[in-house]
Write a protein that holds these residues in place. Structure first.
Motif, mmCIF file in Angstrom:
data_model
loop_
_atom_site.group_PDB
_atom_site.id
_atom_site.type_symbol
_atom_site.label_atom_id
_atom_site.label_comp_id
_atom_site.label_asym_id
_atom_site.label_seq_id
_atom_site.Cartn_x
_atom_site.Cartn_y
_atom_site.Cartn_z
ATOM 1 N N VAL A 21 0.856 -1.180 0.000
ATOM 2 C CA VAL A 21 0.000 0.000 0.000
ATOM 3 C C VAL A 21 0.897 1.236 0.000
ATOM 4 O O VAL A 21 1.757 1.389 0.859
ATOM 5 C CB VAL A 21 -0.939 0.015 1.222
ATOM 6 C CG1 VAL A 21 -1.706 1.337 1.280
ATOM 7 C CG2 VAL A 21 -1.902 -1.173 1.161
ATOM 8 N N CYS A 22 0.696 2.067 -1.016
ATOM 9 C CA CYS A 22 1.508 3.282 -1.157
ATOM 10 C C CYS A 22 0.626 4.472 -0.830
ATOM 11 O O CYS A 22 -0.512 4.549 -1.288
ATOM 12 C CB CYS A 22 2.049 3.373 -2.582
ATOM 13 S SG CYS A 22 2.783 4.959 -3.004
ATOM 14 N N ARG A 23 1.163 5.397 -0.025
ATOM 15 C CA ARG A 23 0.353 6.551 0.361
ATOM 16 C C ARG A 23 0.950 7.843 -0.168
ATOM 17 O O ARG A 23 0.669 8.932 0.323
ATOM 18 C CB ARG A 23 0.194 6.577 1.890
ATOM 19 C CG ARG A 23 -0.450 5.277 2.417
ATOM 20 C CD ARG A 23 -1.153 5.472 3.732
ATOM 21 N NE ARG A 23 -2.094 6.575 3.647
ATOM 22 C CZ ARG A 23 -2.515 7.286 4.693
ATOM 23 N NH1 ARG A 23 -2.069 7.002 5.912
ATOM 24 N NH2 ARG A 23 -3.371 8.274 4.543
ATOM 25 N N CYS A 24 1.808 7.725 -1.194
ATOM 26 C CA CYS A 24 2.390 8.921 -1.812
ATOM 27 C C CYS A 24 1.311 9.679 -2.584
ATOM 28 O O CYS A 24 0.396 9.070 -3.119
ATOM 29 C CB CYS A 24 3.474 8.542 -2.822
ATOM 30 S SG CYS A 24 4.907 7.745 -2.136
ATOM 31 N N PRO A 25 1.460 11.007 -2.648
ATOM 32 C CA PRO A 25 0.545 11.759 -3.522
ATOM 33 C C PRO A 25 0.800 11.378 -4.989
ATOM 34 O O PRO A 25 1.916 10.983 -5.339
ATOM 35 C CB PRO A 25 0.897 13.222 -3.290
ATOM 36 C CG PRO A 25 1.965 13.257 -2.263
ATOM 37 C CD PRO A 25 2.446 11.876 -1.983
ATOM 38 N N GLU A 51 12.323 4.171 -6.118
ATOM 39 C CA GLU A 51 11.375 3.486 -5.245
ATOM 40 C C GLU A 51 10.987 4.417 -4.106
ATOM 41 O O GLU A 51 11.810 5.157 -3.591
ATOM 42 C CB GLU A 51 12.022 2.217 -4.688
ATOM 43 C CG GLU A 51 12.372 1.242 -5.797
ATOM 44 C CD GLU A 51 13.238 0.085 -5.327
ATOM 45 O OE1 GLU A 51 13.587 0.041 -4.128
ATOM 46 O OE2 GLU A 51 13.554 -0.770 -6.166
ATOM 47 N N CYS A 52 9.717 4.369 -3.675
ATOM 48 C CA CYS A 52 9.315 5.185 -2.529
ATOM 49 C C CYS A 52 9.470 4.354 -1.261
ATOM 50 O O CYS A 52 9.664 3.142 -1.301
ATOM 51 C CB CYS A 52 7.886 5.698 -2.688
ATOM 52 S SG CYS A 52 6.632 4.451 -2.395
ATOM 53 N N GLU A 53 9.363 5.025 -0.102
ATOM 54 C CA GLU A 53 9.610 4.342 1.183
ATOM 55 C C GLU A 53 8.570 3.248 1.469
ATOM 56 O O GLU A 53 8.844 2.280 2.165
ATOM 57 C CB GLU A 53 9.651 5.346 2.344
ATOM 58 C CG GLU A 53 8.378 6.162 2.569
ATOM 59 C CD GLU A 53 8.272 7.429 1.703
ATOM 60 O OE1 GLU A 53 8.943 7.482 0.646
ATOM 61 O OE2 GLU A 53 7.521 8.341 2.081
ATOM 62 N N HIS A 54 7.360 3.391 0.874
ATOM 63 C CA HIS A 54 6.312 2.406 1.175
ATOM 64 C C HIS A 54 6.612 1.020 0.598
ATOM 65 O O HIS A 54 6.065 0.032 1.045
ATOM 66 C CB HIS A 54 4.960 2.900 0.626
ATOM 67 C CG HIS A 54 4.586 4.251 1.144
ATOM 68 N ND1 HIS A 54 4.614 5.383 0.360
ATOM 69 C CD2 HIS A 54 4.231 4.658 2.389
ATOM 70 C CE1 HIS A 54 4.263 6.436 1.085
ATOM 71 N NE2 HIS A 54 4.036 6.033 2.332
ATOM 72 N N ARG A 55 7.496 0.991 -0.361
ATOM 73 C CA ARG A 55 7.817 -0.278 -1.018
ATOM 74 C C ARG A 55 8.455 -1.273 -0.059
ATOM 75 O O ARG A 55 8.350 -2.481 -0.236
ATOM 76 C CB ARG A 55 8.782 -0.005 -2.186
ATOM 77 C CG ARG A 55 8.848 -1.125 -3.205
ATOM 78 C CD ARG A 55 9.828 -0.748 -4.306
ATOM 79 N NE ARG A 55 9.527 -1.437 -5.553
ATOM 80 C CZ ARG A 55 10.107 -2.569 -5.935
ATOM 81 N NH1 ARG A 55 11.009 -3.133 -5.165
ATOM 82 N NH2 ARG A 55 9.774 -3.126 -7.091
HETATM 83 ZN ZN LIG Z 1 4.713 5.517 -1.792
#
Ligand SMILES: [Zn+2]
Length: 571
Positions: free
Chosen positions: A190-194, A207-211
């Protein structure tokens, strides 16, 4: 080709077309028409033709046909549609092929959907297989009940029969189950990036931190998503793909997003909706689809869909690509068509200029013509092809020609007064060859309408024939009418024959004449013309949907209007 062979070819053709008896005149005309440089040798040609025609006429019809088949098969009648075959499907077994019609009910069905539906249907039929009608309806904001119906109606009209029907929106619980499985496998997060950040990172292959969240955290967030804790755009479920893949589709694509909008079939029950690729991957498995026939622009998505299925232990279908069906000057894009309606250039989605199935049907194109076009024109290649409408019209014309009633219509009419004309009542067949179509009686007593085009071309002193009726000589031409004198009734050779409508019987007729919507990407200002004129009395009896041929004008379909309104399909 040597001269004798050219002559033989046309003599055989003429004989085959006329019960085995060729005639010298038409053969000479064909030979010179094809080879204008022979004009100077007319005498020699005539001698050769006479000799060859005599030889050909001594043969039996069957022998003539066989010989023509050998030397010029292109001149023989085209084979029937049923004999034309689609190329075989790879790895297809009789009784085991499963295909699907996968419309997204987010707009009206158009000819591209129709042709693609035909391919999926015809292949299933060819292998005694099974066809699904499956609505790809997992975007509640886009789908509408009338669009579902547009596809059902369109497929039925094309003669497509499906064995079973379902909606992807029926299977939300199933999709959730597989999503949970992917999370547990560590393959989804689950990614919560805008949204802007997601886009930028995908572009930059970052890669974003949610990965790197753990499975438990992802499961908790996923359940909170399902529980309605997040609003639109606050959380998405993404696949752990490959952020460095050359195929951008593989860079951790979204699998589910939140859409807070009622769905026409499931109402407000669900707010977490799968994206296209995820839903298709699962549904193709659920439906047991063996062959996916689809246009090449979806090619990049195969890798993603196959990857999702592999993670879930499902097998993959075989993909068969064909080039997208696009027609010259006619966009299928909803956005472009809607703009035409909003700017008043068109008023309805079944406008006869539109590529929608409703528009094409209304124009007077037969479903059989679309079927034949699909079978004969589909290119199984990556190449983008733009079809010319004239190809489809030619097939339609060939199918209509033997069965459409022929009627008299005088566009932009001008009055013709014939002096000395007897009162005549003629019985005119609706078709010169197809007598089953019957005939009608027309009474004439010297006052007629003729078409403005014929009026423009005639000169004082010309001798003309009113078809089926009489020969006359033009005496005087004025702005609004023309005066002529009656000559005789029996047909005369080598004079122009024109259509006519008795003034007493004239019925007002309007014809809508559609043309292509765009020329060089600009809206065609003449894409729709209205032509007014008079038709003979029989025009009143033409039923809505009947397609008739207005002689020397074109094939026209009677539309739904109180006064006779026709739509011209083509010449
Ligand atoms: Zn993310």
């Amino acid at each position: 080709m040597e001269l004798e062979k050219i002559v033989l070819k046309w003599a055989l053709k003429n004989a085959v077309d006329h019960d085995g008896k060729a005639m010298t005149g038409p053969v000479i005309a064909k030979v010179i028409g094809e080879n204008p440089e022979l004009k100077k040798d007319v005498r020699r040609i005539k001698e050769i033709v006479e000799e060859v025609v005599e030889m050909v006429n001594s043969m039996k019809l069957e022998e003539q046909r066989e010989m023509l088949m050998e030397i010029a098969p292109e001149l023989l009648e085209r084979k029937k549609v049923e004999e034309k075959k689609l190329p075989p499907l790879p790895n297809a077994e009789k009784g085991k092929v499963v295909t699907r019609l996968p419309p997204e009910p987010s707009g009206y069905m158009h000819i591209g959907h129709g042709m693609s539906g035909l391919l999926n249907y015809l292949y299933a039929k060819m292998y005694d297989g099974f066809v699904w009608l499956r609505f790809e309806d997992t975007d509640p904001r886009k789908v509408k009940p009338e669009y579902y119906e547009s596809f059902r109606r369109g497929y039925r009209w094309l003669g497509i029969e499906w064995d079973d029907e379902k909606n992807n929106s029926d299977d939300l619980e199933l999709f959730y189950k597989y999503a949970e499985k992917l999370i547990k496998l560590g393959k989804a997060y689950v990614c919560r990036c805008p949204i802007e950040r997601i886009r930028r990172f995908r572009r930059e292959m970052k890669e974003c931190e949610h990965r790197s969240q753990g499975v438990d955290e992802n499961l908790d967030l996923w359940n909170r998503m399902l529980g309605g804790e997040f609003g639109e755009g606050e959380a998405i479920l993404r696949l752990k793909g490959d952020m460095r893949s050359k195929n951008t589709v593989m860079r951790d694509p979204a699998l589910f997003r939140i859409i807070d909008h009622p769905h026409p079939l499931t109402g407000k029950r669900y707010k977490v909706w799968p994206l296209y690729d995820f839903a298709v991957s699962i549904e193709d498995h659920v439906c047991g689809v063996t062959h996916v026939l689809r246009t090449s622009e979806f090619a990049l998505r195969d890798e993603l869909q196959n990857y999702i299925r592999e993670l879930l232990g499902m097998s993959n279908p075989i993909y068969v690509e064909y080039s997208r069906f696009e027609f010259k000057g006619t966009p299928v894009s909803k956005r472009k068509l809607r703009a035409l309606i909003e700017t008043g250039i068109a008023s309805r989605w079944d406008d006869p200029r539109f590529p929608t199935i409703d528009g094409i049907r209304r124009r007077g194109i037969l479903p059989e013509a679309i079927k034949e076009f699909t079978i004969t024109q589909t290119g199984f290649s990556y190449a983008k092809r733009e079809y010319d409408w004239s190809l489809l019209f030619a097939i339609n014309r060939r199918l209509l020609d033997p069965k459409a009633r022929r009627l008299f219509f005088t566009p932009n009419p001008v009055k013709l007064l014939v002096e000395g004309s007897p009162k005549i009542s003629v019985d005119v067949p609706y078709h010169p060859d197809n007598r089953e179509l019957g005939s009608r009686k027309i009474e004439a007593d010297g006052e007629f309408y003729i078409s403005g085009g014929d009026f423009e071309e005639m000169k004082v002193g010309d001798v003309l024939r009113l078809k089926y009726l009489m020969n006359l000589k033009i005496l005087e031409k004025k702005r609004e009418h023309v005066r002529a004198e009656f000559l005789s009734r029996e047909p005369m050779k080598n004079i122009k024959i024109i259509q006519w409508v008795p003034v007493d019987e004239a019925v007002r007729v309007r014809v809508m004449v559609p043309d292509i919507l765009y020329i060089n990407d600009e809206v065609n200002p003449n894409s729709l013309k209205i032509i007014n004129g008079f038709g003979e009395r029989a025009v009143e009896d033409v039923k809505v949907d009947e397609i008739v041929q207005f002689e020397r004008f074109g094939f026209c379909r009677r539309d739904l209007e109180p006064e006779p309104l026709f739509i011209k399909a083509h010449d």
